[in-house]
Design a protein around this motif. Structure first.
Motif, PDB file in Angstrom:
ATOM      1  N   PRO A   1     -74.811  48.641  27.983  1.00  0.00           N
ATOM      2  CA  PRO A   1     -73.407  49.000  28.249  1.00  0.00           C
ATOM      3  C   PRO A   1     -72.699  49.502  27.003  1.00  0.00           C
ATOM      4  N   ARG A   2     -73.369  50.349  26.266  1.00  0.00           N
ATOM      5  CA  ARG A   2     -72.816  50.883  25.028  1.00  0.00           C
ATOM      6  C   ARG A   2     -73.271  52.324  24.887  1.00  0.00           C
ATOM      7  N   ARG A   3     -72.370  53.192  24.506  1.00  0.00           N
ATOM      8  CA  ARG A   3     -72.709  54.605  24.358  1.00  0.00           C
ATOM      9  C   ARG A   3     -72.309  55.096  22.985  1.00  0.00           C
ATOM     10  N   ILE A   4     -72.783  56.291  22.635  1.00  0.00           N
ATOM     11  CA  ILE A   4     -72.378  56.913  21.380  1.00  0.00           C
ATOM     12  C   ILE A   4     -70.999  57.540  21.581  1.00  0.00           C
ATOM     13  N   PRO A   5     -70.000  57.180  20.785  1.00  0.00           N
ATOM     14  CA  PRO A   5     -68.652  57.721  20.989  1.00  0.00           C
ATOM     15  C   PRO A   5     -68.587  59.211  20.683  1.00  0.00           C
ATOM     16  N   ASP A   6     -67.726  59.918  21.415  1.00  0.00           N
ATOM     17  CA  ASP A   6     -67.525  61.340  21.139  1.00  0.00           C
ATOM     18  C   ASP A   6     -66.347  61.514  20.186  1.00  0.00           C
ATOM     19  N   TYR A   7     -66.013  62.764  19.886  1.00  0.00           N
ATOM     20  CA  TYR A   7     -64.964  63.038  18.898  1.00  0.00           C
ATOM     21  C   TYR A   7     -63.613  62.473  19.321  1.00  0.00           C
ATOM     22  N   ASP A   8     -63.293  62.567  20.601  1.00  0.00           N
ATOM     23  CA  ASP A   8     -62.006  62.051  21.063  1.00  0.00           C
ATOM     24  C   ASP A   8     -61.938  60.534  20.904  1.00  0.00           C
ATOM     25  N   ASP A   9     -63.033  59.851  21.214  1.00  0.00           N
ATOM     26  CA  ASP A   9     -63.074  58.397  21.026  1.00  0.00           C
ATOM     27  C   ASP A   9     -62.839  58.040  19.561  1.00  0.00           C
ATOM     28  N   ILE A  10     -63.552  58.722  18.671  1.00  0.00           N
ATOM     29  CA  ILE A  10     -63.491  58.399  17.241  1.00  0.00           C
ATOM     30  C   ILE A  10     -62.128  58.752  16.674  1.00  0.00           C
ATOM     31  N   ALA A  11     -61.551  59.866  17.118  1.00  0.00           N
ATOM     32  CA  ALA A  11     -60.237  60.288  16.617  1.00  0.00           C
ATOM     33  C   ALA A  11     -59.161  59.283  16.997  1.00  0.00           C
ATOM     34  N   GLN A  12     -59.196  58.786  18.221  1.00  0.00           N
ATOM     35  CA  GLN A  12     -58.176  57.832  18.625  1.00  0.00           C
ATOM     36  C   GLN A  12     -58.416  56.456  18.003  1.00  0.00           C
ATOM     37  N   ALA A  13     -59.677  56.126  17.738  1.00  0.00           N
ATOM     38  CA  ALA A  13     -59.957  54.886  17.007  1.00  0.00           C
ATOM     39  C   ALA A  13     -59.481  55.000  15.559  1.00  0.00           C
ATOM     40  N   LEU A  14     -59.499  56.218  14.994  1.00  0.00           N
ATOM     41  CA  LEU A  14     -58.965  56.434  13.656  1.00  0.00           C
ATOM     42  C   LEU A  14     -57.484  56.074  13.611  1.00  0.00           C
ATOM     43  N   ASP A  15     -56.760  56.380  14.673  1.00  0.00           N
ATOM     44  CA  ASP A  15     -55.341  56.044  14.725  1.00  0.00           C
ATOM     45  C   ASP A  15     -55.153  54.528  14.626  1.00  0.00           C
ATOM     46  N   SER A  16     -55.985  53.767  15.319  1.00  0.00           N
ATOM     47  CA  SER A  16     -55.902  52.305  15.245  1.00  0.00           C
ATOM     48  C   SER A  16     -56.249  51.808  13.847  1.00  0.00           C
ATOM     49  N   PHE A  17     -57.232  52.449  13.216  1.00  0.00           N
ATOM     50  CA  PHE A  17     -57.637  52.084  11.856  1.00  0.00           C
ATOM     51  C   PHE A  17     -56.481  52.300  10.881  1.00  0.00           C
ATOM     52  N   VAL A  18     -55.821  53.432  10.995  1.00  0.00           N
ATOM     53  CA  VAL A  18     -54.703  53.748  10.098  1.00  0.00           C
ATOM     54  C   VAL A  18     -53.576  52.744  10.281  1.00  0.00           C
ATOM     55  N   GLN A  19     -53.259  52.419  11.514  1.00  0.00           N
ATOM     56  CA  GLN A  19     -52.183  51.462  11.751  1.00  0.00           C
ATOM     57  C   GLN A  19     -52.505  50.087  11.188  1.00  0.00           C
ATOM     58  N   ALA A  20     -53.798  49.730  11.171  1.00  0.00           N
ATOM     59  CA  ALA A  20     -54.196  48.410  10.678  1.00  0.00           C
ATOM     60  C   ALA A  20     -54.366  48.365   9.168  1.00  0.00           C
ATOM     61  N   ARG A  21     -54.817  49.471   8.569  1.00  0.00           N
ATOM     62  CA  ARG A  21     -55.202  49.451   7.155  1.00  0.00           C
ATOM     63  C   ARG A  21     -54.271  50.198   6.220  1.00  0.00           C
ATOM     64  N   VAL A  22     -53.419  51.061   6.743  1.00  0.00           N
ATOM     65  CA  VAL A  22     -52.526  51.849   5.899  1.00  0.00           C
ATOM     66  C   VAL A  22     -51.089  51.424   6.185  1.00  0.00           C
ATOM     67  N   PRO A  23     -50.399  50.803   5.228  1.00  0.00           N
ATOM     68  CA  PRO A  23     -49.016  50.360   5.460  1.00  0.00           C
ATOM     69  C   PRO A  23     -48.136  51.523   5.899  1.00  0.00           C
ATOM     70  N   ASP A  24     -47.144  51.212   6.729  1.00  0.00           N
ATOM     71  CA  ASP A  24     -46.302  52.268   7.275  1.00  0.00           C
ATOM     72  C   ASP A  24     -45.099  52.612   6.409  1.00  0.00           C
ATOM     73  N   ASP A  25     -45.157  52.244   5.149  1.00  0.00           N
ATOM     74  CA  ASP A  25     -44.018  52.521   4.276  1.00  0.00           C
ATOM     75  C   ASP A  25     -44.394  53.378   3.066  1.00  0.00           C
ATOM     76  N   GLY A  26     -45.520  54.051   3.105  1.00  0.00           N
ATOM     77  CA  GLY A  26     -45.923  54.852   1.958  1.00  0.00           C
ATOM     78  C   GLY A  26     -46.787  56.029   2.355  1.00  0.00           C
ATOM     79  N   PRO A  27     -46.999  56.964   1.430  1.00  0.00           N
ATOM     80  CA  PRO A  27     -47.796  58.159   1.716  1.00  0.00           C
ATOM     81  C   PRO A  27     -49.293  57.855   1.732  1.00  0.00           C
TER      82      PRO A  27
END
Length: 273
Positions: free
Chosen positions: A53-79
């Motif tokens: 029950p696991r597949r290789i993610p496509d570009y859309d999957d990875i791009a939207q997961a990048l958004d979650s990564f940024v929200q978790a790892r990059v503070p929202d108060d700086g460049p």
């Protein structure tokens, strides 16, 4: 000294460890001592495992997961900035296109710089026959590396029109400096594909992999990334468009006087008797 975050995105069949040597050199640079480094990793196996029950993610999957990564790892108060290698550049473009097409261009205003190394904007014909014979061509990530992919071309066109050539921050635009480079001896992603039609394009010493190796003879990748980060982080932040001026005029109706405020879209009328 500049301050901010840098997110690094690896390529196909690779992992965050691909940045080990390059990041070590960048961390030692005094001008970049205020930078916090983060590596975005995503699954990119050569072969999938059937019946799981696991597949290789496509570009859309990875791009939207990048958004979650940024929200978790990059503070929202700086460049922050992004450095990519190979397929990582296509994933970033899918992320940027998704944001502006979804009306969230203002979310990107904190991105001050993008550096793409050996990104196959126009695809890669390296080992094309081998990929197809081995079945790799039918995997979602390798399939996107084929030439003349309409979805890849659409993302690139969106980035060029609404990011690279944008002039102000809005729901569907956000100007960000994008610097793209080809390796001078790269036989995986040729120069015409790595540079595409981006206005700020160059060539760096190295092939597809040694472009990331500071020990490679003549390698200047670290110095190039440093220059862009220092320059772009120090530049003024992009701004929102200036609204059109409000027009005001006085009118007279019979024995009454009043005024009209508005522009071509909206008017507010008031009459004093």
């Amino acid at each position: 000294m500049v301050e901010g975050h840098v997110v690094m995105i690896h390529g196909l069949w690779s992992s965050p460890t691909t940045w080990d040597r390059l990041e070590q050199v960048l961390r030692a640079d005094a001008d970049l001592s205020g930078i916090q480094w983060a590596r975005y990793g995503y699954p990119s196996p050569k072969l999938g495992i059937p019946f799981l029950p696991r597949r290789i993610p496509d570009y859309d999957d990875i791009a939207q997961a990048l958004d979650s990564f940024v929200q978790a790892r990059v503070p929202d108060d700086g460049p922050w900035a992004v450095v990519t290698h190979s397929q990582g550049g296509l994933i970033l473009q899918r992320y940027l296109a998704w944001k502006v097409n979804d009306g969230r261009g203002r979310d990107l205003a904190r991105i001050r710089s993008i550096v793409m190394l050996a990104c196959p904007h126009e695809g890669s014909d390296y080992l094309r026959l081998f990929r197809n014979v081995a079945g790799f061509g039918f995997r979602p990530q390798t399939e996107s590396l084929q030439q003349f992919r309409t979805d890849v071309a659409a993302s690139k066109r969106t980035v060029l029109n609404q990011i690279t050539n944008a002039t102000a921050v809005s729901d569907r635009t956000c100007p960000i400096p994008v610097h793209v480079y080809a390796g001078d001896s790269d036989n995986v992603v040729r120069r015409v594909s790595a540079q595409a039609t981006f206005p700020d394009a160059g060539v760096l010493p190295g092939d597809h992999f040694s472009i990331l190796d500071p020990a490679w003879p003549g390698n200047v990748t670290a110095e190039t990334i440093r220059r862009h980060l220092v320059t772009d982080f120090s530049a003024p932040a992009p701004s929102a468009p200036v609204p059109p001026p409000v027009e005001q005029s006085t009118i007279t109706i019979a024995d009454s006087s009043g005024f009209q405020i508005g522009n071509s879209n909206t008017q507010i009328n008031r009459i004093d008797r």
